[in-house]
Scaffold this motif. Sequence first.
Motif, PDB file in Angstrom:
ATOM      1  N   GLU A 138       3.727   6.247  -0.723  1.00 12.82           N
ATOM      2  CA  GLU A 138       2.442   6.642  -1.302  1.00 12.82           C
ATOM      3  C   GLU A 138       1.400   5.542  -1.124  1.00 12.82           C
ATOM      4  O   GLU A 138       0.244   5.819  -0.754  1.00 12.82           O
ATOM      5  N   TYR A 191       0.235   5.327   2.486  1.00 17.32           N
ATOM      6  CA  TYR A 191      -0.599   6.477   2.840  1.00 17.32           C
ATOM      7  C   TYR A 191      -1.983   6.358   2.223  1.00 17.32           C
ATOM      8  O   TYR A 191      -2.987   6.666   2.863  1.00 17.32           O
ATOM      9  N   ASN A 192      -2.051   5.913   0.966  1.00 13.28           N
ATOM     10  CA  ASN A 192      -3.356   5.744   0.321  1.00 13.28           C
ATOM     11  C   ASN A 192      -4.189   4.649   0.975  1.00 13.28           C
ATOM     12  O   ASN A 192      -5.420   4.643   0.855  1.00 13.28           O
ATOM     13  N   GLU A 193      -3.523   3.716   1.658  1.00 15.64           N
ATOM     14  CA  GLU A 193      -4.242   2.661   2.393  1.00 15.64           C
ATOM     15  C   GLU A 193      -4.584   3.086   3.818  1.00 15.64           C
ATOM     16  O   GLU A 193      -5.033   2.261   4.613  1.00 15.64           O
TER      17      GLU A 193
END
Length: 296
Positions: A247, A250-252
Amino acid sequence: MTSIVFDSPHQTAIVARPAAEGRFVRLALMGTAFAFLLLFLFIPLAAVFHEALSKGWEACVAAIVEPDAQAAIRLTLLAAGIAVPLNLVFGVCAAWAVTRFEFKGKNLLVTLIDLPFSVSPVIAGLIYVLMFGAQGWFGPWLQAHDIQILFAVPGIVLATVFVTVPFVARELIPLMQSQGSEEEEAAIVLGASGWRVFWHVTLPNIRWGLFYGVILCNARAMGEFGAVSVVSGHIRGLTNTLPLHVEILYNEYNFAAAFSVASLLALLALLTLALKSLAEWRLRAQAARIALEQSP
């Protein structure tokens, strides 16, 4: 042998029509099932590996051996390595108690075993926050004794244990109920002790059901996100398990690295599926043998 004679072609057509319709319905259902699996399982799974390798093997391997990823792998294995044996022992004890004894609270025990199936994992994580948080029931006492549960490994282990409680017990209870207790009673009559009965009679009879429950428990432990996300604190390199690390990547917008780490979980899912199929095959063979032995 009894033969069926049709007096007219009309009667033959009446019989042939349901057979053709049944074949059409069967093919339609099979096609729908395969299309559903292709759309929602195989294509997403293939996309994970495609994105993981989009920048080449070197980038994929680099994302996996990166220190934070290695810390997430170690923490995931640690949480599963503690939760699975605990649930194995609990599942065997609970299944033995439920299937071999009558006692007050038996239905309550069965209901409590199923509780993690009906409670959202996020709610389970919030329960631990309510209990062990700074303002929780035990928070002041834990702070006074310098004991940290939340945002540390103990909280992650507790959350993992909670969400994986039912798997072993729920697999063994129906299996042991179907097997009955005749062999165990015969062993006791012949003078065997309780432990000897368990090791030489009960355990061999449930070994494949136990194996089935363990692999499902392990897969859930390694892939758990909701409950662990609440209690972990998302401390990179310290309290992130593999799903949480995916997560964060992916958020980065580090998509290649995120899918590279996610491919490890996908491989775990495939391995679990293979082991599950093996266990199901052995369980079907065992059920057929028991049915054959019980038939007159």
